[in-house]
Motif scaffolding. Structure first.
Motif, PDB file in Angstrom:
ATOM      1  N   PRO A   1       0.854  -1.356  -0.023  1.00  0.00           N
ATOM      2  CA  PRO A   1      -0.074   0.193  -0.241  1.00  0.00           C
ATOM      3  C   PRO A   1       0.916   1.440   0.074  1.00  0.00           C
ATOM      4  O   PRO A   1       0.213   2.522  -0.184  1.00  0.00           O
ATOM      5  N   THR A   2       1.932   1.388   0.283  1.00  0.00           N
ATOM      6  CA  THR A   2       3.041   2.508   0.886  1.00  0.00           C
ATOM      7  C   THR A   2       4.481   2.094   0.018  1.00  0.00           C
ATOM      8  O   THR A   2       4.689   1.136   0.109  1.00  0.00           O
ATOM      9  N   ASP A   3       5.141   3.017  -0.252  1.00  0.00           N
ATOM     10  CA  ASP A   3       6.436   2.740  -0.566  1.00  0.00           C
ATOM     11  C   ASP A   3       7.389   2.030   0.444  1.00  0.00           C
ATOM     12  O   ASP A   3       7.606   2.999   1.416  1.00  0.00           O
ATOM     13  N   GLU A   4       7.391   0.940   1.133  1.00  0.00           N
ATOM     14  CA  GLU A   4       7.890   0.606   2.247  1.00  0.00           C
ATOM     15  C   GLU A   4       9.170  -0.007   2.277  1.00  0.00           C
ATOM     16  O   GLU A   4       9.550  -1.649   2.815  1.00  0.00           O
ATOM     17  N   TRP A   5       9.984  -0.176   1.157  1.00  0.00           N
ATOM     18  CA  TRP A   5      11.194  -1.100   0.866  1.00  0.00           C
ATOM     19  C   TRP A   5      11.881  -1.176   2.161  1.00  0.00           C
ATOM     20  O   TRP A   5      12.620  -2.125   1.709  1.00  0.00           O
ATOM     21  N   LEU A   6      11.942  -0.786   2.851  1.00  0.00           N
ATOM     22  CA  LEU A   6      13.024  -1.405   4.294  1.00  0.00           C
ATOM     23  C   LEU A   6      12.411  -2.271   5.210  1.00  0.00           C
ATOM     24  O   LEU A   6      12.722  -2.954   5.529  1.00  0.00           O
ATOM     25  N   ARG A   7      11.447  -2.362   4.557  1.00  0.00           N
ATOM     26  CA  ARG A   7      10.605  -3.289   5.197  1.00  0.00           C
ATOM     27  C   ARG A   7      10.959  -5.094   4.869  1.00  0.00           C
ATOM     28  O   ARG A   7      11.208  -5.229   4.007  1.00  0.00           O
ATOM     29  N   PRO A   8      11.248  -5.830   5.762  1.00  0.00           N
ATOM     30  CA  PRO A   8      11.456  -6.534   4.454  1.00  0.00           C
ATOM     31  C   PRO A   8      10.454  -8.029   4.538  1.00  0.00           C
ATOM     32  O   PRO A   8      11.431  -8.907   4.098  1.00  0.00           O
ATOM     33  N   ASP A   9      10.276  -7.475   4.783  1.00  0.00           N
ATOM     34  CA  ASP A   9       8.493  -8.285   3.697  1.00  0.00           C
ATOM     35  C   ASP A   9       7.907  -7.365   2.560  1.00  0.00           C
ATOM     36  O   ASP A   9       6.865  -7.754   1.892  1.00  0.00           O
ATOM     37  N   ALA A  10       8.884  -6.418   2.112  1.00  0.00           N
ATOM     38  CA  ALA A  10       8.118  -5.492   0.771  1.00  0.00           C
ATOM     39  C   ALA A  10       8.825  -6.023  -0.379  1.00  0.00           C
ATOM     40  O   ALA A  10       9.414  -6.902  -0.633  1.00  0.00           O
ATOM     41  N   HIS A  11       7.368  -6.022  -0.456  1.00  0.00           N
ATOM     42  CA  HIS A  11       7.476  -6.275  -3.222  1.00  0.00           C
ATOM     43  C   HIS A  11       7.081  -5.755  -3.203  1.00  0.00           C
ATOM     44  O   HIS A  11       7.258  -5.978  -4.418  1.00  0.00           O
ATOM     45  N   GLY A  12       6.960  -3.225  -3.442  1.00  0.00           N
ATOM     46  CA  GLY A  12       7.184  -3.041  -4.027  1.00  0.00           C
ATOM     47  C   GLY A  12       5.749  -2.698  -4.164  1.00  0.00           C
ATOM     48  O   GLY A  12       4.983  -3.284  -3.977  1.00  0.00           O
ATOM     49  N   THR A  13       5.440  -0.988  -4.415  1.00  0.00           N
ATOM     50  CA  THR A  13       3.885  -0.682  -5.119  1.00  0.00           C
ATOM     51  C   THR A  13       3.733  -1.406  -5.708  1.00  0.00           C
ATOM     52  O   THR A  13       4.456  -2.153  -6.984  1.00  0.00           O
ATOM     53  N   PRO A  14       2.487  -0.842  -6.129  1.00  0.00           N
ATOM     54  CA  PRO A  14       1.806  -1.595  -6.885  1.00  0.00           C
ATOM     55  C   PRO A  14       2.868  -1.106  -8.668  1.00  0.00           C
ATOM     56  O   PRO A  14       2.340  -2.181  -9.589  1.00  0.00           O
ATOM     57  N   ALA A  15       2.434  -0.142  -8.918  1.00  0.00           N
ATOM     58  CA  ALA A  15       3.425   0.472 -10.289  1.00  0.00           C
ATOM     59  C   ALA A  15       4.748  -0.104 -10.124  1.00  0.00           C
ATOM     60  O   ALA A  15       5.294  -0.391 -11.425  1.00  0.00           O
TER      61      ALA A  15
END
Ligand code: ZN
Length: 236
Positions: free
Chosen positions: A205-219
């Protein structure tokens, strides 16, 4: 996507990549849930393309798996390496999925487990995505997970999880392009929207790029997939 049958060849949607580029220019402003939830109703671009060729969910799942692996096998061979097929491809239901080491499978998910070199997926969940949003769901999720299997074999290293995930999306786009170029499947009108809607629904939902489970924003996910589709796996 539909399996190609020589008996009735349908018009080939050769403009998929061009359409992808155009659609990527459209901003995705909706708030998307994480992972691959059922996005019906939350995203106007989710199209239900007609599946009027006797295709079934089970066929598409198996095709997405075998054709993705064929794509990678050929690429590995061309590079003088041996591709190691996954050791398992397991459907599960709800909480009943296989653990990956210490990590239990969770409902409504699909994953690659490097410990057992297998892919597993919640079947009812993926079937619901397929029935609600079209076969694009299957051709995003399974090639994505097999992209992780390729990363494991290449021993790819990433500083951030989001990099690993976006490369898997890129690999998935490259694999899908390979399937289409090989003539194994054909793109149908509406497939591009389906693919992009599925990627968008699976974005953070947001650009949480540092999170260990981040997958990337829709774009970001759409761009990664389109990049692989347009430019091939080397560009991933
Ligand atoms: Zn992933």
């Amino acid at each position: 996507m539909t399996p190609r049958r020589t008996s009735h060849v349908r018009p080939f949607l050769s403009v998929l990549s061009a359409v992808l580029v155009v659609l990527l220019a459209a901003a995705c402003s909706s708030e998307f849930p994480r992972r691959y939830p059922d996005h019906t109703g939350s995203d106007g671009s989710a199209s239900a393309s007609p599946r009027s060729f006797g295709q079934k969910f089970e066929e598409d799942v198996e095709l997405a798996r075998t054709l993705s692996e064929r794509f990678w096998q050929q690429r590995f061979e061309a590079a003088g390496r041996a591709y190691r097929p996954i050791q398992g491809f397991q459907a599960y239901s709800g909480e009943g999925g296989p653990a990956c080491g210490e990590q239990p499978a969770v409902p409504e998910n699909a994953f690659y487990c490097p410990l057992g070199h297998f892919v597993a997926y919640d079947e009812a969940w993926m079937r619901k995505l397929y029935e609600n949003g079209g076969d694009g769901a299957v051709y995003v999720i399974i090639p994505h997970e097999l992209g992780h299997a390729v990363q494991a074999q290449l021993m790819s290293d990433f500083g951030l999880n989001v990099q690993r995930e976006l490369q898997a999306d890129c690999y998935a786009g490259a694999a899908l392009r390979g399937m289409i170029d090989s003539g194994s499947i054909e793109a149908e009108a509406g497939d591009d929207e389906e693919l992009l809607a599925n990627l968008a629904a699976a974005g953070d939902p947001t650009d949480e790029w540092l999170r260990p489970d981040a997958h990337g924003t829709p774009a970001q996910r759409q761009q990664a997939f389109a990049g692989g589709y347009d430019s091939g796996a080397d560009a991933c």
